[in-house]
Write a protein that holds these residues in place. Structure first.
Motif, PDB file in Angstrom:
ATOM      1  N   GLN A   1     -31.881  26.816  31.540  1.00  0.00           N
ATOM      2  CA  GLN A   1     -31.143  25.843  30.860  1.00  0.00           C
ATOM      3  C   GLN A   1     -29.838  25.920  31.226  1.00  0.00           C
ATOM      4  O   GLN A   1     -29.003  27.029  31.284  1.00  0.00           O
ATOM      5  N   ILE A   2     -29.244  24.522  31.342  1.00  0.00           N
ATOM      6  CA  ILE A   2     -27.432  24.542  31.465  1.00  0.00           C
ATOM      7  C   ILE A   2     -26.919  24.263  30.172  1.00  0.00           C
ATOM      8  O   ILE A   2     -27.259  23.765  29.447  1.00  0.00           O
ATOM      9  N   ASP A   3     -25.632  24.816  30.177  1.00  0.00           N
ATOM     10  CA  ASP A   3     -24.734  24.986  28.858  1.00  0.00           C
ATOM     11  C   ASP A   3     -25.562  25.130  27.479  1.00  0.00           C
ATOM     12  O   ASP A   3     -26.009  24.577  26.503  1.00  0.00           O
ATOM     13  N   VAL A   4     -26.057  26.590  27.222  1.00  0.00           N
ATOM     14  CA  VAL A   4     -26.916  27.121  26.547  1.00  0.00           C
ATOM     15  C   VAL A   4     -25.977  27.067  25.198  1.00  0.00           C
ATOM     16  O   VAL A   4     -24.785  27.471  25.040  1.00  0.00           O
ATOM     17  N   GLN A   5     -26.512  26.422  24.297  1.00  0.00           N
ATOM     18  CA  GLN A   5     -25.550  26.146  22.867  1.00  0.00           C
ATOM     19  C   GLN A   5     -26.260  27.181  21.802  1.00  0.00           C
ATOM     20  O   GLN A   5     -25.753  27.594  20.532  1.00  0.00           O
ATOM     21  N   LYS A   6     -27.755  27.457  21.944  1.00  0.00           N
ATOM     22  CA  LYS A   6     -28.401  27.886  20.764  1.00  0.00           C
ATOM     23  C   LYS A   6     -29.461  28.832  21.641  1.00  0.00           C
ATOM     24  O   LYS A   6     -30.489  28.502  22.309  1.00  0.00           O
ATOM     25  N   ILE A   7     -29.603  30.032  20.772  1.00  0.00           N
ATOM     26  CA  ILE A   7     -30.608  31.044  21.072  1.00  0.00           C
ATOM     27  C   ILE A   7     -31.578  31.278  19.793  1.00  0.00           C
ATOM     28  O   ILE A   7     -30.786  31.348  18.739  1.00  0.00           O
ATOM     29  N   GLU A   8     -32.667  31.162  19.950  1.00  0.00           N
ATOM     30  CA  GLU A   8     -33.723  31.474  18.778  1.00  0.00           C
ATOM     31  C   GLU A   8     -34.654  32.418  19.149  1.00  0.00           C
ATOM     32  O   GLU A   8     -35.414  32.529  20.200  1.00  0.00           O
ATOM     33  N   PHE A   9     -35.009  33.379  18.226  1.00  0.00           N
ATOM     34  CA  PHE A   9     -36.301  34.267  18.281  1.00  0.00           C
ATOM     35  C   PHE A   9     -37.143  33.796  16.953  1.00  0.00           C
ATOM     36  O   PHE A   9     -36.791  33.602  15.970  1.00  0.00           O
ATOM     37  N   ILE A  10     -38.296  33.729  17.437  1.00  0.00           N
ATOM     38  CA  ILE A  10     -39.343  33.596  16.462  1.00  0.00           C
ATOM     39  C   ILE A  10     -40.693  34.122  16.483  1.00  0.00           C
ATOM     40  O   ILE A  10     -41.305  34.558  17.535  1.00  0.00           O
ATOM     41  N   ILE A  11     -40.962  34.760  15.381  1.00  0.00           N
ATOM     42  CA  ILE A  11     -42.096  35.597  15.369  1.00  0.00           C
ATOM     43  C   ILE A  11     -43.594  34.767  14.960  1.00  0.00           C
ATOM     44  O   ILE A  11     -43.332  33.888  14.176  1.00  0.00           O
ATOM     45  N   GLU A  12     -44.561  34.780  15.585  1.00  0.00           N
ATOM     46  CA  GLU A  12     -45.686  34.083  15.784  1.00  0.00           C
ATOM     47  C   GLU A  12     -46.959  35.143  15.439  1.00  0.00           C
ATOM     48  O   GLU A  12     -47.176  35.908  16.120  1.00  0.00           O
ATOM     49  N   THR A  13     -47.412  34.732  14.388  1.00  0.00           N
ATOM     50  CA  THR A  13     -48.634  35.474  14.014  1.00  0.00           C
ATOM     51  C   THR A  13     -49.948  34.709  13.687  1.00  0.00           C
ATOM     52  O   THR A  13     -49.828  33.401  13.416  1.00  0.00           O
ATOM     53  N   ASP A  14     -51.215  35.400  13.628  1.00  0.00           N
ATOM     54  CA  ASP A  14     -52.391  34.615  13.428  1.00  0.00           C
ATOM     55  C   ASP A  14     -52.772  35.072  11.980  1.00  0.00           C
ATOM     56  O   ASP A  14     -54.114  34.913  11.842  1.00  0.00           O
ATOM     57  N   PHE A  15     -52.125  35.409  11.266  1.00  0.00           N
ATOM     58  CA  PHE A  15     -52.472  36.344   9.871  1.00  0.00           C
ATOM     59  C   PHE A  15     -51.449  35.714   8.764  1.00  0.00           C
ATOM     60  O   PHE A  15     -50.344  35.329   9.134  1.00  0.00           O
ATOM     61  N   GLU A  16     -51.934  35.730   7.648  1.00  0.00           N
ATOM     62  CA  GLU A  16     -51.234  35.277   6.595  1.00  0.00           C
ATOM     63  C   GLU A  16     -49.961  36.479   6.291  1.00  0.00           C
ATOM     64  O   GLU A  16     -50.398  37.426   6.317  1.00  0.00           O
ATOM     65  N   GLU A  17     -48.870  35.793   5.937  1.00  0.00           N
ATOM     66  CA  GLU A  17     -47.644  36.768   5.370  1.00  0.00           C
ATOM     67  C   GLU A  17     -47.220  36.465   4.107  1.00  0.00           C
ATOM     68  O   GLU A  17     -47.530  35.524   3.495  1.00  0.00           O
ATOM     69  N   LEU A  18     -46.273  37.316   3.606  1.00  0.00           N
ATOM     70  CA  LEU A  18     -45.812  37.161   2.248  1.00  0.00           C
ATOM     71  C   LEU A  18     -44.752  36.087   2.532  1.00  0.00           C
ATOM     72  O   LEU A  18     -44.701  35.200   1.426  1.00  0.00           O
ATOM     73  N   ASP A  19     -44.081  36.030   3.282  1.00  0.00           N
ATOM     74  CA  ASP A  19     -42.867  35.202   3.696  1.00  0.00           C
ATOM     75  C   ASP A  19     -42.722  34.744   5.070  1.00  0.00           C
ATOM     76  O   ASP A  19     -42.402  35.631   5.841  1.00  0.00           O
ATOM     77  N   LYS A  20     -43.095  33.489   5.553  1.00  0.00           N
ATOM     78  CA  LYS A  20     -42.980  33.125   6.800  1.00  0.00           C
ATOM     79  C   LYS A  20     -41.389  32.690   6.939  1.00  0.00           C
ATOM     80  O   LYS A  20     -40.980  32.394   8.324  1.00  0.00           O
ATOM     81  N   ALA A  21     -40.647  32.534   6.138  1.00  0.00           N
ATOM     82  CA  ALA A  21     -39.249  31.972   6.333  1.00  0.00           C
ATOM     83  C   ALA A  21     -38.488  32.936   6.923  1.00  0.00           C
ATOM     84  O   ALA A  21     -37.511  32.557   7.561  1.00  0.00           O
TER      85      ALA A  21
END
Length: 304
Positions: A274-294
């Motif tokens: 990507q050109i001119d990167v303004q934002k980087i994100e890390f996202i955890i993905e699971t296939d099970f329920e969690e106490l808090d996805k936020a």
């Protein structure tokens, strides 16, 4: 006429003096006890700031708890089984006997122990605690019964079971968690309410980021982060997706993480198209329920 007025005045003065003597001079001592509807409270007074447990938010990972009774006389074995039944009736907890890998180990001892002038009837408490976020998770506990209960209700066994569940001694002599056992003691409503509240929280994992960092040099990205499981259950395999300007540039496999543990990930020189990167994100993905996805996402923007 004047004599009658004086006599009437004297009578009034005498009555006042007698009443004063009655109200202010103690002829007898009157003792007061706690109200019957407050006998079970953990604290002697409602305004006391008393912590119910050894540490905050202590609980087993699940409301279904296993146990094993070993080397106990019939009377103490029956007392312990009855104590477990009572706690099942009074709370949402469930107890199951197993032959191995039990969470609560219950044993008995014939040796008489003294503390001061008092017989020690039993000992109990958690033996393995894991700190996981807002919880102190009890992995294992032990109960040692040393003396037969003299009460119709197995108060000693209930007392030690509540210790294993994380409850400290109470200062209220009417409470079953008072350090000296008596047959008229009862389980406090505040204890039962706390068990209901904390075990109503689902026994799910809770993965979240710790110490996440991202930096770019030219077209290359360096990332560092830690993932921790602050939940009430071991977390299975998961993934972390790395995004630049909303588009995925990397997917990272994360092996299972036990309660209270974490994993660190560091990747250097990750090429970004990507050109001119303004934002980087890390996202955890699971296939099970969690106490808090936020808490499964962190974002980085260019420093202004």
């Amino acid at each position: 006429m004047e004599g009658r007025i004086i006599n009437g005045f004297l009578v009034v003065v005498i009555i006042i003096l007698l009443l004063s003597i009655y109200w202010f001079i103690p002829f007898k001592t009157t003792e007061f006890d706690l109200e019957s509807n407050s006998n079970s409270n953990f604290s002697v007074n409602s305004y006391e700031s008393t912590q119910l447990q050894f540490y905050e938010n202590m609980r087993f990972p699940d409301k279904k708890i296993t146990y094993k009774i070993e080397n106990c006389p019939i009377k103490r074995k029956k007392d312990m089984e009855r104590a477990l039944e009572i706690m099942e009736q009074e709370t949402i907890l469930e107890f199951y006997p197993v032959e191995k890998n039990q969470q609560i180990t219950i044993t008995c001892e014939e040796t008489t122990k003294l503390e001061g002038k008092l017989f020690i009837a039993g000992e109990g408490g958690p033996t393995n605690i894991t700190i996981a976020g807002n919880f102190n998770v009890i992995e294992a506990g032990k109960i040692l019964l040393m003396k037969d209960s003299e009460c119709e209700r197995p108060n000693v066994a209930i007392h030690e079971l509540l210790h294993v569940l994380g409850f400290d001694h109470s200062k209220n002599p009417k409470n079953i968690m008072y350090e000296v056992s008596k047959c008229d003691q009862v389980i406090g409503e505040d204890i039962l309410d706390f068990i209901e509240k904390i075990y109503s929280i689902p026994s799910n994992p809770d993965l979240l980021f710790e110490d996440a960092k991202a930096s770019m040099h030219g077209k290359y990205l360096d990332i560092n982060f830690s993932i921790r499981n602050n939940g009430l259950k071991d977390a299975g395999d998961s993934k972390v997706k790395v995004l630049a300007n909303g588009k995925e540039i990397k997917e990272i496999e994360i092996p299972e993480i036990d309660i209270g543990y974490g994993r660190k990930v560091s990747i250097a020189n990750l090429w970004v198209k990507q050109i001119d990167v303004q934002k980087i994100e890390f996202i955890i993905e699971t296939d099970f329920e969690e106490l808090d996805k936020a808490n499964n996402r962190v974002s980085f923007e260019i420093k202004k």
